[in-house]
Design an enzyme around this catalytic site. Structure first.
Site, PDB file in Angstrom:
ATOM      1  N   SER A  20       0.887  -1.050  -0.095  1.00  0.00           N
ATOM      2  CA  SER A  20       0.226  -0.033   0.021  1.00  0.00           C
ATOM      3  C   SER A  20       0.803   1.465   0.169  1.00  0.00           C
ATOM      4  O   SER A  20       0.651   2.150  -0.786  1.00  0.00           O
ATOM      5  CB  SER A  20      -0.941   0.006   1.376  1.00  0.00           C
ATOM      6  N   ARG A  24       1.608   4.130  -3.095  1.00  0.00           N
ATOM      7  CA  ARG A  24       1.265   5.610  -2.909  1.00  0.00           C
ATOM      8  C   ARG A  24       2.690   6.497  -3.128  1.00  0.00           C
ATOM      9  O   ARG A  24       2.400   7.508  -3.327  1.00  0.00           O
ATOM     10  CB  ARG A  24       0.668   5.527  -1.091  1.00  0.00           C
ATOM     11  N   GLY A  92      -5.635  -3.408  -7.826  1.00  0.00           N
ATOM     12  CA  GLY A  92      -6.763  -2.620  -7.368  1.00  0.00           C
ATOM     13  C   GLY A  92      -6.458  -1.253  -6.742  1.00  0.00           C
ATOM     14  O   GLY A  92      -6.959  -0.059  -7.265  1.00  0.00           O
ATOM     15  N   ARG A 120     -13.995  -6.422 -10.665  1.00  0.00           N
ATOM     16  CA  ARG A 120     -14.254  -5.868  -9.477  1.00  0.00           C
ATOM     17  C   ARG A 120     -14.759  -4.380  -9.597  1.00  0.00           C
ATOM     18  O   ARG A 120     -14.543  -3.472 -10.520  1.00  0.00           O
ATOM     19  CB  ARG A 120     -12.674  -5.658  -8.718  1.00  0.00           C
ATOM     20  N   SER A 163     -13.423   1.623   2.865  1.00  0.00           N
ATOM     21  CA  SER A 163     -12.385   1.562   1.788  1.00  0.00           C
ATOM     22  C   SER A 163     -11.494   2.477   1.829  1.00  0.00           C
ATOM     23  O   SER A 163     -11.831   3.704   1.563  1.00  0.00           O
ATOM     24  CB  SER A 163     -13.212   1.255   0.496  1.00  0.00           C
ATOM     25  N   GLN A 165      -9.262   2.560  -0.351  1.00  0.00           N
ATOM     26  CA  GLN A 165      -8.908   2.939  -1.729  1.00  0.00           C
ATOM     27  C   GLN A 165      -9.820   4.067  -2.143  1.00  0.00           C
ATOM     28  O   GLN A 165      -9.431   4.909  -2.582  1.00  0.00           O
ATOM     29  CB  GLN A 165      -9.103   1.824  -2.705  1.00  0.00           C
ATOM     30  N   ASP A 312      -7.308  -7.813   4.641  1.00  0.00           N
ATOM     31  CA  ASP A 312      -6.499  -8.826   3.696  1.00  0.00           C
ATOM     32  C   ASP A 312      -6.015 -10.094   4.470  1.00  0.00           C
ATOM     33  O   ASP A 312      -5.321 -11.037   3.883  1.00  0.00           O
ATOM     34  CB  ASP A 312      -5.405  -8.052   3.114  1.00  0.00           C
ATOM     35  N   ARG A 386      -3.232 -13.868  -2.032  1.00  0.00           N
ATOM     36  CA  ARG A 386      -3.544 -14.301  -0.613  1.00  0.00           C
ATOM     37  C   ARG A 386      -4.038 -15.815  -0.535  1.00  0.00           C
ATOM     38  O   ARG A 386      -3.619 -16.286   0.319  1.00  0.00           O
ATOM     39  CB  ARG A 386      -4.332 -13.209   0.050  1.00  0.00           C
TER      40      ARG A 386
END
Ligand code: S3P
Length: 427
Positions: A20, A24, A92, A120, A163, A165, A312, A386
């Site tokens: 993540s 970013r 995603g 998705r 979320s 995101q 996750d 995962r």
């Protein structure tokens, strides 16, 4: 891939940089002034997609070695329209955050993804960005997406789903929304890596218990960023240590953002022996060394309010719960149905196949655990990184081992996963 049972896991390791934060750092670095030096970058198929995307959009990215990059920022509005669609592959985070930046650029941008990403939901970001005045179209709610840059206006937005995101997409767009601040209200707190990074880059961010506001920016500058180890990559090693008798594993330099570490709280409730040492702060993110030793586990209840902090890791929780005495339940995790696979159905199908007593509910699963090794057998990854990690952890903790099909899916987030797991094995 054949996964043999192991006697125990033992040792000290470090995991690659947080996915993540790595996404970013490249995304934000590209709209900064000047260079951003990224160390500890978590290289994987997903984060490489972000590097390729930002290059295609005109930011120069120099790769010094596997985990050290320099992103030469083009400024807040300096990205350019590429010749071809931007390929987000399986990522995603890339597909959902990038439009927040593209709304402030000049040009027309098309974003495509692989088969899993194209299934998705994407309206969840398009809808708030449209409310800000952005021109963004989905394809029946999915990728391909088309964003036409232009002017955007600030909004107050209550997230319909918890979320990070979606929150991040709106906050990034808020950088471009002139006149006032943009506010996002969250039903339940989610990971706040975007807020922390934008603050470091000089954006004005105001935070409430359940809301965050961002003021429009004129310039951002990060300079350098050190990416902490990925908690989600440490998690399979920690769960394996918790369930394989006689194990003692320490993962060093792991990111401990409270929006990410729900699994540690749940493992502790289950009676796991968890210790955190050397708590420190790295580039505005909490970090520490996490030790887990095996112990007898009992079942636990995971509630909707804590789901985002281990979203996750819920597939791994299912593995731990299968080895814990008594009932476990996960509530309010319907979001798992729209991850890289339908993780409610895929986890239930695969763990059942190797002997777990687990059943799906509309928004989670129920497990009747037995404090003994699972039988083992065949596990399919469903092309989901995962799930592949779940298969490997369940396999080493099983009686007969696991034949893991689609093991290569781990490339998406953690290419060295099997080697690292192997380093911890005590025959
Ligand atoms: C992520 C947020 C979460 C998580 C994903 C990464 C992020 O997704 O599942 O792996 O980097 O912001 P949602 O925002 O869909 O919950």
């Amino acid at each position: 891939m054949r996964v043999e049972p192991v006697a125990a896991l033992e040792g000290h390791v470090a995991v690659p940089g947080d996915k993540s934060v790595s996404h970013r750092a490249v995304l934000v670095g590209a709209i900064c002034e000047g260079p951003t030096e990224i160390s500890g970058f978590g290289r994987s198929a997903d984060t490489e997609a972000t590097v390729a995307a930002m290059r295609a959009l005109g930011a120069e990215v120099v790769e010094h070695d596997i985990d050290t990059l320099t992103v030469h920022g083009v400024g807040l509005r300096g990205l350019r329209e590429p010749d071809a669609p931007v390929d987000c592959r399986n990522a995603g985070t890339l597909m959902r955050l990038l439009p927040g930046i593209l709304v402030g650029q000049q040009g027309r941008f098309e974003l495509v993804g692989d088969e899993s990403l194209s299934a998705r939901p994407m309206e969840r970001i398009a809808e708030p960005l449209r409310r800000m005045g952005a021109r963004i179209e989905t394809t029946d709610g999915h990728a391909p997406l088309v964003v036409e840059g232009g002017r955007v206006a600030p909004i107050d937005y209550a997230l319909p789903v918890a979320s990070a995101q979606v929150k991040s997409a709106v906050l990034l767009a808020g950088l471009y929304a002139e006149g006032a601040e943009t506010t996002v209200v969250e039903p339940v707190p989610t990971r706040d890596h975007t807020e922390r990074m934008l603050e470091r880059a000089g954006a004005r961010v105001e935070r409430g218990p359940k809301s965050v506001s961002i003021h429009p920016a004129t310039r951002l500058e990060l300079g350098g960023i050190e990416v902490p180890g990925d908690f989600s990559s440490a998690a399979p090693l920690l769960v394996a240590a918790a369930i394989v008798p006689g194990s003692d594993v320490t993962v060093h330099g792991v990111g401990l953002n409270p929006g990410r570490t729900g699994l540690l709280d749940v493992l502790e409730r289950m009676g796991a022996r968890v210790a955190v040492f050397n708590r420190r702060s790295v580039a505005g993110e909490p970090v520490g060394d996490v030790q887990v030793q095996s112990s007898e586990l009992v079942g636990a209840r995971v509630t909707a309010a804590e789901v985002p902090s281990l979203v996750d890791e819920l597939p791994l929780f299912a593995v731990a719960a299968s080895h814990a005495r008594g009932e476990s339940i996960v509530l309010g995790a319907g979001e798992l149905r729209v991850k890289e696979s339908n993780r409610i159905e895929s986890v239930v199908e695969e763990l059942r196949r190797i002997g777990a007593h687990i059943r799906a509910t509309p928004d989670g699963f129920r497990i009747r655990g037995v404090p003994a090794r699972l039988r083992g057998g065949v596990v399919h990854s469903h092309g989901d990184h995962r799930l592949a990690m779940v298969g490997a952890v369940a396999g080493i903790a099983s009686r007969e081992g696991v034949d893991l099909e689609g093991a290569e899916a781990v490339e998406v987030s953690f290419p060295g996963f099997y080697d690292l797991l192997g380093q911890l094995e005590r025959a």
